[in-house]
Design a protein around this motif. Structure first.
Motif, mmCIF file in Angstrom:
data_model
loop_
_atom_site.group_PDB
_atom_site.id
_atom_site.type_symbol
_atom_site.label_atom_id
_atom_site.label_comp_id
_atom_site.label_asym_id
_atom_site.label_seq_id
_atom_site.Cartn_x
_atom_site.Cartn_y
_atom_site.Cartn_z
ATOM 1 N N SER A 1 10.311 6.752 -6.317
ATOM 2 C CA SER A 1 10.296 5.861 -7.483
ATOM 3 C C SER A 1 11.126 4.592 -7.296
ATOM 4 N N LYS A 2 11.877 4.494 -6.220
ATOM 5 C CA LYS A 2 12.653 3.279 -5.981
ATOM 6 C C LYS A 2 11.714 2.102 -5.713
ATOM 7 N N PRO A 3 11.926 0.965 -6.351
ATOM 8 C CA PRO A 3 11.053 -0.207 -6.142
ATOM 9 C C PRO A 3 10.925 -0.616 -4.683
ATOM 10 N N SER A 4 12.017 -0.523 -3.929
ATOM 11 C CA SER A 4 11.965 -0.910 -2.523
ATOM 12 C C SER A 4 11.074 0.033 -1.723
ATOM 13 N N PHE A 5 11.089 1.314 -2.073
ATOM 14 C CA PHE A 5 10.234 2.285 -1.389
ATOM 15 C C PHE A 5 8.770 1.987 -1.668
ATOM 16 N N LEU A 6 8.445 1.745 -2.933
ATOM 17 C CA LEU A 6 7.065 1.454 -3.311
ATOM 18 C C LEU A 6 6.584 0.155 -2.673
ATOM 19 N N ALA A 7 7.473 -0.830 -2.608
ATOM 20 C CA ALA A 7 7.113 -2.105 -1.970
ATOM 21 C C ALA A 7 6.799 -1.908 -0.499
ATOM 22 N N SER A 8 7.546 -1.014 0.147
ATOM 23 C CA SER A 8 7.297 -0.768 1.572
ATOM 24 C C SER A 8 5.958 -0.073 1.780
ATOM 25 N N VAL A 9 5.589 0.824 0.872
ATOM 26 C CA VAL A 9 4.284 1.486 0.963
ATOM 27 C C VAL A 9 3.163 0.460 0.837
ATOM 28 N N SER A 10 3.307 -0.429 -0.131
ATOM 29 C CA SER A 10 2.291 -1.459 -0.336
ATOM 30 C C SER A 10 2.161 -2.365 0.886
ATOM 31 N N LYS A 11 3.297 -2.789 1.431
ATOM 32 C CA LYS A 11 3.275 -3.686 2.579
ATOM 33 C C LYS A 11 2.689 -3.012 3.804
ATOM 34 N N GLY B 1 3.160 7.132 -5.841
ATOM 35 C CA GLY B 1 3.499 6.226 -4.753
ATOM 36 C C GLY B 1 2.441 6.020 -3.703
ATOM 37 N N ARG B 2 1.404 6.814 -3.686
ATOM 38 C CA ARG B 2 0.400 6.737 -2.631
ATOM 39 C C ARG B 2 -0.256 5.366 -2.539
ATOM 40 N N THR B 3 -0.442 4.705 -3.674
ATOM 41 C CA THR B 3 -1.123 3.401 -3.682
ATOM 42 C C THR B 3 -0.167 2.221 -3.612
ATOM 43 N N GLY B 4 1.137 2.491 -3.572
ATOM 44 C CA GLY B 4 2.113 1.406 -3.645
ATOM 45 C C GLY B 4 2.626 1.208 -5.057
ATOM 46 N N TYR B 5 1.988 1.847 -6.015
ATOM 47 C CA TYR B 5 2.477 1.943 -7.396
ATOM 48 C C TYR B 5 2.923 3.381 -7.615
ATOM 49 N N LEU B 6 3.890 3.581 -8.509
ATOM 50 C CA LEU B 6 4.320 4.947 -8.754
ATOM 51 C C LEU B 6 3.145 5.773 -9.260
ATOM 52 N N TRP B 7 2.414 5.202 -10.216
ATOM 53 C CA TRP B 7 1.202 5.833 -10.736
ATOM 54 C C TRP B 7 0.034 4.884 -10.482
ATOM 55 N N ALA B 8 -1.065 5.402 -9.993
ATOM 56 C CA ALA B 8 -2.189 4.556 -9.596
ATOM 57 C C ALA B 8 -2.711 3.714 -10.752
ATOM 58 N N HIS B 9 -2.698 4.255 -11.959
ATOM 59 C CA HIS B 9 -3.274 3.528 -13.095
ATOM 60 C C HIS B 9 -2.452 2.294 -13.475
#
Length: 621
Positions: free
Chosen positions: A519-529, A449-457
């Protein structure tokens, strides 16, 4: 001599500060700590403790003061805002105490007295407010028979909490020896060992000596550390005592906004409710059994990791470096298993400049910085370093029968927040396939999640044979993992590798709570934003500074590259209440905040960074 009003304000502020920054709520018992987020439970729990042990009357007055503070807010969401308002009003309009309905009827004497204090403060009648506060603290209704109701004016609350309401200046803290204050008490019929913590002998001196006096506790801890620990860490001169969300507090009560996250570990911040719940629930059932037996949390966590990734199987470790050691062994065993007739199966590895894979002997051999390796040579042989991102140079080195695996970080953290390109990773995938080598992605820092994706790759659409994880997976508890394909797993048999502690029920249950949230899509989207907005804000505020060469990042994995060493800026930020890290060659400010951080907190961080930039000019001069 300071006025009574000044000292009263200091006293109440100290009580409030101790309540907020000392999450032990006076009695540091695990069961009691469950009530942290339900402040209205604390008075009743503390009263049970007081009633169970008459010998504890030495700290009763402090406890009663804490009860008054507890009664100021009916839940954790409003507590901070109430305390913030109190602190603000002290500096301009006089104190206004927020007393809630929740305490009415439970402790009427406290409510009456606190109401009197409140009324006096509103009218700026500080002498009368001091008397009312002292009477509230000494109210006999809160301790059966221990205190007698005072009918005369009290200007000082005596031992052990000595707060002189007529003296002037600064506040000095001394703390009880925890061992001398440990007691067995009954809570709900169960005997518990507790530690009582209190603030004692708070005197008043002139404000000029405040910084010297207030650092005594930190100095004591730092000096003790030098005497008893091996000197492997050049620690930041801060002694941290507690944390909540994205905030940390040192032993003197200073607040820090945490953009270091324990080196990208505390993805959910400090004291996340679901994480704590998972930990406490599992700790009360089963903590450790070793890998000689099956355990449910380990299997459940592995199922989640497999379901959310390219992998088919998981091997658990205790850290990132252990995960990479496992990947080294698996790679060599895979080559031997896949080439049973080869006289000398492939055993060598390719790694890259600016890489960091750990500090144990195998992982250290894959780490490019020479000063990490040179004191311990010879390290594991057979590692060749090549320029990160250089396709042509790498192409010449990956060879069938020679190269067992290629280790690469999709985004380098310790190296300075540098990202590989999609083209480079695609090339590595193709070259490894052609040479029969394994491709290992080290996502210990950039993953989960650090990059906004669950896995950076996932951002590059390229998938490895092995992926190593660690830092944020268990939210601060030690864990690592090597995720592998079935092709790799088929080469591993009983006894090829193992660990006593890895994958314990306690740690795995905590990791499930972390993974389920991130891993929730909304959580990852918030990290990216949040990451995109923060990088844009940093470019606007810092980009024009001549020392800032580049601001780069992905999600909440951000680096500010400078043309001078970053330490002066890091130190200036710390002095202003912001914790950040360095990376690269010491010229990169690394920002890895908890993934739950708010936009407002990120704006605060950007402001502190901006205001701290002059420290770079002083250094360059």
């Amino acid at each position: 001599m300071a006025s009574t009003s000044t000292v009263l304000q200091i006293c109440i502020l100290v009580i409030i500060s101790l309540f907020i920054n000392n999450s032990k709520l006076v009695v540091a018992d695990h069961d009691l700590m469950k009530s942290q987020c339900e402040y209205t439970e604390a008075p009743a729990l503390y009263m049970q403790c007081l009633e169970s042990d008459p010998e504890s009357e030495k700290v009763d007055k402090f406890g009663i003061a804490m009860i008054i503070v507890n009664c100021m807010s009916n839940n954790s969401r409003t507590a901070m805002s109430n305390f913030t308002n109190i602190e603000k009003n002290i500096t301009d309009k006089g104190m206004k105490m927020a007393v809630t309905k929740d305490c009415v009827g439970k402790y009427p004497e406290v409510i009456d007295n606190v109401s009197m204090v409140n009324n006096h403060l509103k009218n700026r009648e500080f002498d009368q407010a001091a008397d009312a506060l002292a009477k509230a603290i000494a109210s006999k209704e809160l301790r059966r028979g221990v205190y007698k109701k005072d009918t005369h004016t009290m200007s000082s609350i005596q031992s052990p909490l000595q707060i002189s309401l007529s003296q002037s200046g600064n506040i000095r803290r001394r703390w009880f020896n925890p061992e001398s204050q440990r007691k067995v008490i009954k809570i709900n019929g169960v005997k518990r060992m507790t530690t009582v913590v209190a603030c004692v002998n708070m005197e008043t001196k002139n404000a000029a000596s405040d910084n010297v006096v207030i650092r005594e506790k930190s100095k004591e801890v730092m000096e003790a550390e030098k005497r008893v620990l091996v000197g492997t860490y050049a620690r930041t001169p801060v002694v941290l005592a507690s944390g909540r969300g994205c905030k940390l507090y040192d032993v003197e009560g200073k607040e820090y906004l945490d953009l270091s996250s324990g080196i990208a570990v505390n993805a959910l911040g400090h004291g996340d409710h679901d994480w704590v719940k998972a930990l406490v629930e599992q700790a009360s059932v089963l903590t450790h059994v070793s890998n000689a037996y099956y355990s449910i949390p380990q299997v459940e966590l592995a199922k989640r990791l497999v379901a959310s990734s390219f992998a088919d199987r998981v091997f658990f470790t205790n850290s990132g470096t252990e995960a990479n050691e496992a990947a080294i062994k698996f790679s060599r065993k895979f080559q031997r298993h896949s080439n049973p007739d080869a006289k000398e199966p492939a055993t060598e590895f390719i790694s890259f400049t600016n890489s960091f894979h750990g500090r144990t002997m195998g992982a250290l051999a894959l780490t490019s910085k020479e000063h990490y390796r040179s004191p311990f040579e010879p390290v594991m042989p057979g590692v060749t370093f090549v320029e990160y991102g250089n396709i042509e140079a790498t192409k010449k080195l990956i060879q069938r029968g020679k190269t067992a695996a290629v280790f690469v970080e999709p985004i380098q953290g310790e190296g300075g927040i540098y990202s590989a390109t999609k083209e480079f990773l695609q090339f590595l995938r193709s070259a490894c396939d052609d040479a029969g080598a394994l491709l290992v992605f080290d996502e210990v820092q950039c993953g989960l999640g650090r990059t906004g994706y669950l896995w950076a790759h996932e951002a590059f659409g390229v998938f490895p044979d092995i992926m190593t994880l660690a830092k944020p997976l268990a939210g601060g508890l030690p864990i690592g993992a090597a995720l592998v394909t079935e092709r790799v797993a088929s080469a591993i048999t009983f006894g090829d590798h193992g660990s006593t502690f890895a994958g314990s029920p306690l740690v795995c249950n905590a990791a499930i709570a972390v993974l389920d949230k991130i891993s929730k899509p909304s959580f990852l989207a918030s990290v990216s934003k949040k990451g995109q907005n923060f990088i844009e804000t940093l470019k606007q505020r810092l980009g024009s500074n001549p020392h800032v060469k580049e601001i780069r990042g992905f999600g909440l994995f951000i680096g500010i590259e400078l043309d001078v060493p970053a330490s002066p800026l890091v130190n200036a930020c710390r002095g202003s209440g912001l914790l950040v890290l360095t990376a690269g060659k010491g010229n990169v400010v690394r920002l890895v905040p908890p993934l739950i951080i708010t936009e407002h907190e990120l704006d605060q961080a950007a402001e502190i960074l901006y205001k701290s930039l002059p420290a770079l000019d002083s250094n360059s001069n």
